[in-house]
Design an enzyme around this catalytic site. Structure first.
Site, PDB file in Angstrom:
ATOM      1  CD  GLU A  51      45.465  42.392  36.630  1.00 34.09           C
ATOM      2  OE1 GLU A  51      44.462  42.514  37.340  1.00 34.09           O
ATOM      3  OE2 GLU A  51      45.410  42.262  35.387  1.00 34.09           O
ATOM      4  CD1 TRP A 103      43.588  45.892  35.805  1.00 31.91           C
ATOM      5  CD2 TRP A 103      41.562  46.847  35.605  1.00 31.91           C
ATOM      6  NE1 TRP A 103      43.077  45.583  34.565  1.00 31.91           N
ATOM      7  CE2 TRP A 103      41.840  46.149  34.421  1.00 31.91           C
ATOM      8  CE3 TRP A 103      40.354  47.529  35.703  1.00 31.91           C
ATOM      9  CZ2 TRP A 103      40.953  46.104  33.344  1.00 31.91           C
ATOM     10  CZ3 TRP A 103      39.472  47.493  34.644  1.00 31.91           C
ATOM     11  CH2 TRP A 103      39.773  46.789  33.476  1.00 31.91           C
ATOM     12  CD1 TRP A 142      17.885  43.812  39.239  1.00 33.12           C
ATOM     13  CD2 TRP A 142      19.010  42.272  38.069  1.00 33.12           C
ATOM     14  NE1 TRP A 142      18.899  44.459  38.573  1.00 33.12           N
ATOM     15  CE2 TRP A 142      19.609  43.540  37.841  1.00 33.12           C
ATOM     16  CE3 TRP A 142      19.556  41.153  37.435  1.00 33.12           C
ATOM     17  CZ2 TRP A 142      20.711  43.709  37.017  1.00 33.12           C
ATOM     18  CZ3 TRP A 142      20.661  41.332  36.611  1.00 33.12           C
ATOM     19  CH2 TRP A 142      21.222  42.587  36.405  1.00 33.12           C
ATOM     20  CG  ASN A 172      40.596  38.872  39.237  1.00 37.25           C
ATOM     21  OD1 ASN A 172      39.727  39.627  39.664  1.00 37.25           O
ATOM     22  ND2 ASN A 172      40.978  38.875  37.971  1.00 37.25           N
ATOM     23  CD1 TRP A 206      23.542  44.727  38.860  1.00 37.67           C
ATOM     24  CD2 TRP A 206      25.324  45.408  40.017  1.00 37.67           C
ATOM     25  NE1 TRP A 206      23.524  46.104  38.886  1.00 37.67           N
ATOM     26  CE2 TRP A 206      24.606  46.549  39.580  1.00 37.67           C
ATOM     27  CE3 TRP A 206      26.497  45.580  40.755  1.00 37.67           C
ATOM     28  CZ2 TRP A 206      25.025  47.850  39.880  1.00 37.67           C
ATOM     29  CZ3 TRP A 206      26.911  46.867  41.048  1.00 37.67           C
ATOM     30  CH2 TRP A 206      26.177  47.979  40.619  1.00 37.67           C
ATOM     31  CD1 TRP A 265      31.019  42.671  43.055  1.00 34.20           C
ATOM     32  CD2 TRP A 265      29.426  41.483  42.019  1.00 34.20           C
ATOM     33  NE1 TRP A 265      30.908  41.470  43.700  1.00 34.20           N
ATOM     34  CE2 TRP A 265      29.928  40.721  43.094  1.00 34.20           C
ATOM     35  CE3 TRP A 265      28.424  40.931  41.224  1.00 34.20           C
ATOM     36  CZ2 TRP A 265      29.459  39.435  43.383  1.00 34.20           C
ATOM     37  CZ3 TRP A 265      27.956  39.661  41.508  1.00 34.20           C
ATOM     38  CH2 TRP A 265      28.468  38.926  42.576  1.00 34.20           C
TER      39      TRP A 265
HETATM   40  C1  LIG Z   1      33.498  40.668  41.372  1.00 27.05           C
HETATM   41  C2  LIG Z   1      34.846  41.153  41.823  1.00 27.05           C
HETATM   42  C3  LIG Z   1      34.985  41.748  43.061  1.00 27.05           C
HETATM   43  C4  LIG Z   1      36.229  42.220  43.490  1.00 27.05           C
HETATM   44  N1  LIG Z   1      36.339  42.813  44.721  1.00 27.05           N
HETATM   45  C5  LIG Z   1      37.534  43.308  45.116  1.00 27.05           C
HETATM   46  C6  LIG Z   1      37.666  43.963  46.366  1.00 27.05           C
HETATM   47  O1  LIG Z   1      36.705  44.145  47.115  1.00 27.05           O
HETATM   48  N2  LIG Z   1      38.891  44.412  46.735  1.00 27.05           N
HETATM   49  C7  LIG Z   1      39.986  44.256  45.926  1.00 27.05           C
HETATM   50  O2  LIG Z   1      41.079  44.676  46.306  1.00 27.05           O
HETATM   51  N3  LIG Z   1      39.878  43.672  44.729  1.00 27.05           N
HETATM   52  C8  LIG Z   1      38.707  43.181  44.299  1.00 27.05           C
HETATM   53  N4  LIG Z   1      38.607  42.564  43.089  1.00 27.05           N
HETATM   54  C9  LIG Z   1      39.794  42.524  42.220  1.00 27.05           C
HETATM   55  C10 LIG Z   1      40.669  41.278  42.357  1.00 27.05           C
HETATM   56  O3  LIG Z   1      39.891  40.125  42.321  1.00 27.05           O
HETATM   57  C11 LIG Z   1      41.499  41.249  43.620  1.00 27.05           C
HETATM   58  O4  LIG Z   1      42.169  42.486  43.777  1.00 27.05           O
HETATM   59  C12 LIG Z   1      42.551  40.163  43.565  1.00 27.05           C
HETATM   60  O5  LIG Z   1      41.934  38.910  43.411  1.00 27.05           O
HETATM   61  C13 LIG Z   1      43.371  40.190  44.821  1.00 27.05           C
HETATM   62  O6  LIG Z   1      44.293  39.157  44.833  1.00 27.05           O
HETATM   63  P1  LIG Z   1      45.842  39.446  44.772  1.00 27.05           P
HETATM   64  O7  LIG Z   1      46.213  40.451  45.799  1.00 27.05           O
HETATM   65  O8  LIG Z   1      46.546  38.142  44.824  1.00 27.05           O
HETATM   66  O9  LIG Z   1      45.981  40.108  43.358  1.00 27.05           O
HETATM   67  P2  LIG Z   1      47.193  40.225  42.312  1.00 27.05           P
HETATM   68  O10 LIG Z   1      46.798  39.461  41.109  1.00 27.05           O
HETATM   69  O11 LIG Z   1      48.497  39.897  42.929  1.00 27.05           O
HETATM   70  O12 LIG Z   1      47.141  41.759  41.930  1.00 27.05           O
HETATM   71  C14 LIG Z   1      47.863  42.753  42.656  1.00 27.05           C
HETATM   72  C15 LIG Z   1      46.950  43.837  43.141  1.00 27.05           C
HETATM   73  O13 LIG Z   1      46.377  44.527  42.055  1.00 27.05           O
HETATM   74  C16 LIG Z   1      45.057  44.952  42.390  1.00 27.05           C
HETATM   75  N5  LIG Z   1      44.129  44.311  41.476  1.00 27.05           N
HETATM   76  C17 LIG Z   1      44.291  43.158  40.793  1.00 27.05           C
HETATM   77  N6  LIG Z   1      43.230  42.909  40.012  1.00 27.05           N
HETATM   78  C18 LIG Z   1      42.377  43.927  40.203  1.00 27.05           C
HETATM   79  C19 LIG Z   1      41.101  44.252  39.679  1.00 27.05           C
HETATM   80  N7  LIG Z   1      40.484  43.489  38.792  1.00 27.05           N
HETATM   81  N8  LIG Z   1      40.505  45.360  40.113  1.00 27.05           N
HETATM   82  C20 LIG Z   1      41.095  46.183  41.012  1.00 27.05           C
HETATM   83  N9  LIG Z   1      42.308  45.923  41.538  1.00 27.05           N
HETATM   84  C21 LIG Z   1      42.942  44.815  41.141  1.00 27.05           C
HETATM   85  C22 LIG Z   1      44.783  44.471  43.808  1.00 27.05           C
HETATM   86  O14 LIG Z   1      45.060  45.515  44.690  1.00 27.05           O
HETATM   87  C23 LIG Z   1      45.772  43.330  43.947  1.00 27.05           C
HETATM   88  O15 LIG Z   1      46.139  43.072  45.269  1.00 27.05           O
HETATM   89  C24 LIG Z   1      37.357  42.085  42.644  1.00 27.05           C
HETATM   90  C25 LIG Z   1      37.214  41.477  41.390  1.00 27.05           C
HETATM   91  C26 LIG Z   1      35.970  41.014  40.991  1.00 27.05           C
HETATM   92  C27 LIG Z   1      35.846  40.368  39.638  1.00 27.05           C
END
Ligand SMILES: Cc1cc2nc3c(=O)[nH]c(=O)nc-3n(C[C@H](O)[C@H](O)[C@H](O)COP(=O)(O)OP(=O)(O)OC[C@H]3O[C@@H](n4cnc5c(N)ncnc54)[C@H](O)[C@@H]3O)c2cc1C
Length: 734
Positions: A535, A538, A567, A602, A620, A643
């Site tokens: 993650e 990502w 849209w 997420n 979007w 997005w």
């Molecule tokens: C529509 C949408 C918008 C999002 N906007 C953002 C945003 O503005 N900033 C952001 O940091 N993340 C974003 N994310 C990704 C993800 O939702 C968040 O990083 C995550 O929910 C953060 O929670 P956590 O720190 O507990 O994540 P954990 O599940 O603990 O993951 C650890 C770290 O991995 C990274 N990570 C995890 N999932 C993703 C992912 N899908 N994409 C990129 N990095 C990821 C983050 O840095 C996160 O803190 C978005 C996802 C979606 C679907």
């Protein structure tokens, strides 16, 4: 690596149909045409074959690209591979979307990747009798250029034909690359393109021009500036001080540029000064959420104390106009007698362009600017697919990422903290030590109530980040795989706010996680640890994508053909979505969590994003923008990536015809309705499965009494409408 001819997989690097080999027919990749050319030159007969390989991947990405492979058969007399290239270019005339030309010959291994101009920019040819362009024209003047290697500067001279950014008003010029997109007014009207700062939404042709290497990517501008100033940087002696410019790297530990600045200062026996520029215009242009600004300002207070303990002063200044930032930094440096400025690289377009200009400006003034990779574990541009391009699909990218890190374990080495300044610094730079942390710009100031709530929810600073990381690694990471998709269970790390502000480095996070795994592998051992690392990867992936396809930072979808969807722009629906009043409890719960916490799980981000564009058929980009304006962890690349995935317009997305059913998502990921009851308290009394759909499952009386709304759209009908709109948009060929 030279692509084989014919290649065993699509060389574009974006095509997912990479398992089978190229076929003559079918929906995967196929060899469509082969053309031969012979010519008698000074040294003998030469024969070149140009095969146009059309890659079409309708199943997953819908991505199309065309590539020409030029192969020299009789090349023993051919001294110049360029000759064959030009010959092949001539053969390929008329292919406007040609992306890369690979040249093979005895003299040219590995193959050179050339990018050639689209047909519209070829020198004019005499029309033949039937009006078709003649194939006998000369190619003199056709300019291709060698695609630069990842860490090398682009050949500046050959870029001279490159166009500047679009003018601020629609151009009447006949150059299609300067025309705004036909729907640009929608984007402006709905605040998607902020005309105060940016030109009109660009045309799809312009986005494709980035893809075809006809426009320089911002990272190339910075690399060129770094290359041009390399000698100056190497030879300029350190003067009275060295400056580290903090941006989104608000920490003292494991900070590459800060460490390098400290080393430089120490070696020269001069003080290190830390700098942070608060830019209200950047906050506005980048839609930075007030909660995020507040988090950064609180972090700066902590950073200031930590630095002061090392006798390093932190100067924080508000610069009202962002274009004045470079000159203000130059002024400050001369005031302080500093010669060297260090900073970590930010990969967004505005920032790369600014840093490219700054590197040159500083050099002109006899100063030095070093911009270093730090925020990603693997710097963007390092990982290339079989064909030498950036991956647009996560899984193969991740495999390469893991392999690359395993082979270069220094990428996980932590950087040392800065060393203490000479003691005399306190006295000498007393006025800098006294610099206060400014308050937030008015339009980014939180109400008292919000401030108190957010401060309790999101304690700031790197110590808090490390505490949170250790706790997560000790207690929850092992079960991350099982718990990560349950929004009611805090099974994720909640560290995104720290990654986004740079209070935690990705290196430290992955190294810590790996340290808890007995295999010490990134892709082995405990499943929870592996998944969490993937993650965090990502985050790297989306930054790599941003660097390669910068137009995604300019309101264009990664897949340009998805810019033509019509849209609905129904503002009542948009308001209901924002306020959590859609009548879909899981959607409403998530949107209310976002407003209350500045953060959403997420899974719920995916559900609400899909609902916005696929159930409400709203643009979007309105959702993307709203998220940025409210997220404490707002990060352009990850937000845009999320997005893009949900709206099916990004890299490695959901196919557009896969539409989340919000009720099924609700039942699957919040089976007992615990999450919904927490965030939609008016439904607290609703029992059993009715929590997912009170009006449809026998709890209408309770919902009416609680004032909870009915569905604002009917999912089945909305789905049909969306499928039709996507199809029409994609097929429109605008
Ligand atoms: C529509 C949408 C918008 C999002 N906007 C953002 C945003 O503005 N900033 C952001 O940091 N993340 C974003 N994310 C990704 C993800 O939702 C968040 O990083 C995550 O929910 C953060 O929670 P956590 O720190 O507990 O994540 P954990 O599940 O603990 O993951 C650890 C770290 O991995 C990274 N990570 C995890 N999932 C993703 C992912 N899908 N994409 C990129 N990095 C990821 C983050 O840095 C996160 O803190 C978005 C996802 C979606 C679907």
């Amino acid at each position: 690596m030279a692509p084989k001819f014919p290649p065993s997989r699509c060389p574009c690097g974006q095509c997912r149909a990479n398992k089978g080999s190229w076929k003559r027919t079918g929906s995967g990749c196929d060899v469509r045409d082969t053309m031969t050319s012979t010519t008698i030159g000074r040294l003998g007969v030469r024969l070149a074959i140009a095969a146009i390989l059309t890659c079409r991947c309708t199943k997953q990405t819908g991505h199309r690209c065309k590539q020409v492979f030029a192969v020299s058969l009789l090349s023993s007399f051919t001294k110049s591979p360029m000759f064959l290239l030009l010959r092949a270019c001539r053969l390929s005339q008329g292919i406007a979307s040609l992306s890369t030309l690979h040249l093979h010959s005895h003299y040219c291994r590995p193959a050179l990747n050339f990018t050639i101009m689209p047909a519209s920019r070829y020198p004019k040819r005499k029309p033949s009798a039937n009006g078709a362009p003649s194939t006998n024209g000369t190619l003199n003047g056709t300019k291709g250029f060698i695609k630069p290697e990842p860490d090398q500067p682009p050949p500046e001279k050959k870029r001279k034909t490159v166009l500047a950014e679009p003018p601020s008003e629609p151009s009447l010029s006949s150059d299609p690359l300067r025309e705004p997109h036909p729907f640009h007014q929608d984007a402006e009207k709905h605040g998607i393109v902020l005309r105060k700062y940016y030109p009109h939404e660009m045309s799809t042709a312009r986005a494709r021009a980035y893809n075809n290497n006809e426009l320089p990517r911002p990272i190339e501008l910075l690399k060129a500036a770094q290359a041009d100033t390399a000698e100056h940087r190497a030879n300029t002696p350190v003067a009275g001080a060295v400056v580290h410019w903090f941006k989104m790297d608000l920490r003292t530990t494991d900070n590459t540029a800060l460490f390098c600045a400290s080393q430089k200062a120490q070696a020269a026996g001069v003080p290190l000064i830390a700098l942070y520029i608060l830019s209200p215009q950047d906050f506005e242009a980048h839609l930075t959420a007030p909660v995020r600004v507040d988090f950064m300002l609180r972090t700066l207070e902590i950073l200031k104390k930590d630095l002061a303990a090392l006798d390093i002063p932190l100067w924080v200044e508000t610069v009202k106009k962002r274009k004045e930032i470079p000159s203000r930094i130059v002024e400050l440096m001369s005031e302080w007698g500093a010669s060297h400025l260090f900073a970590n690289m930010e990969y967004e377009v505005d920032e790369l362009r600014r840093d490219a200009k700054m590197a040159r400006l500083l050099a002109k003034r006899g100063l030095v600017m070093d911009v270093l990779h730090d925020t990603c574990i693997v710097p963007p541009g390092r990982l290339t697919s079989g064909s030498g391009g950036q991956y647009a699909v996560y899984t193969p990218w991740f495999r390469t990422w893991v392999r690359h890190v395993h082979e270069n374990l220094d990428l996980l080495e932590l950087v040392e903290s800065p060393t203490k300044n000479p003691e005399s610094t306190r006295q000498k730079l007393a006025h800098i030590f006294e610099c206060p942390i400014p308050s937030a710009p008015e339009n980014k100031t939180l109400s008292k109530e919000d401030r108190e709530r957010f401060r309790a929810l999101w304690p700031a600073g790197e110590h808090e980040a490390m505490k949170r990381l250790s706790k997560f690694a000790d207690q929850a990471i092992g079960k991350y795989q099982q718990n990560r998709n349950t929004p009611s269970n805090p099974g994720t790390s909640s560290l995104s706010v720290h990654f986004a502000s740079g209070t935690l480095s990705a290196r430290t996070a992955v190294r810590t996680a790996r340290g808890r795994n007995n295999t010490k592998k990134l892709d082995g051992g405990n499943e929870g640890i592996q998944t969490w690392i993937s993650e965090v990867a990502w985050r790297d992936f989306y930054k790599h994508v941003l660097v390669q396809w910068p137009y995604i930072c300019m309101n264009k979808p990664f897949k340009p053909e998805y810019a033509n969807i019509e849209w609905s722009y129904n503002m009542e629906h948009f308001d209901a979505w924002k306020e959590g009043r859609t009548g879909f409890p899981i959607v409403d719960a998530a949107m209310r969590q976002l407003r209350f916490m500045g953060w959403v799980h997420n899974r719920c981000r995916m559900i609400v994003a899909s609902f916005l564009c696929k159930d409400l058929l709203l643009d979007w980009r309105m959702g993307e923008k709203y998220f940025m304006e409210h997220l404490v962890d707002g990060d352009f690349a990850s937000n845009n990536g999320g997005w893009g995935f949900s709206a099916s317009v990004g890299v490695d997305p959901q196919p557009y015809f896969r539409i989340f059913n919000p009720l099924l998502q609700s039942e699957k990921f919040d089976p007992d309705g615990e999450y919904i009851r927490k965030w939609v308290p008016e439904l607290k009394e609703v029992k059993g499965k009715a929590i997912h759909d009170p009006y449809g499952r026998g709890a209408a009386a309770l919902a009416i009494k609680a004032g909870y709304p009915k569905h604002i759209v009917e999912h089945k009908g909305a789905r049909e409408r969306t499928l039709a709109a996507y199809k029409k948009g994609i097929d429109s060929g605008l």
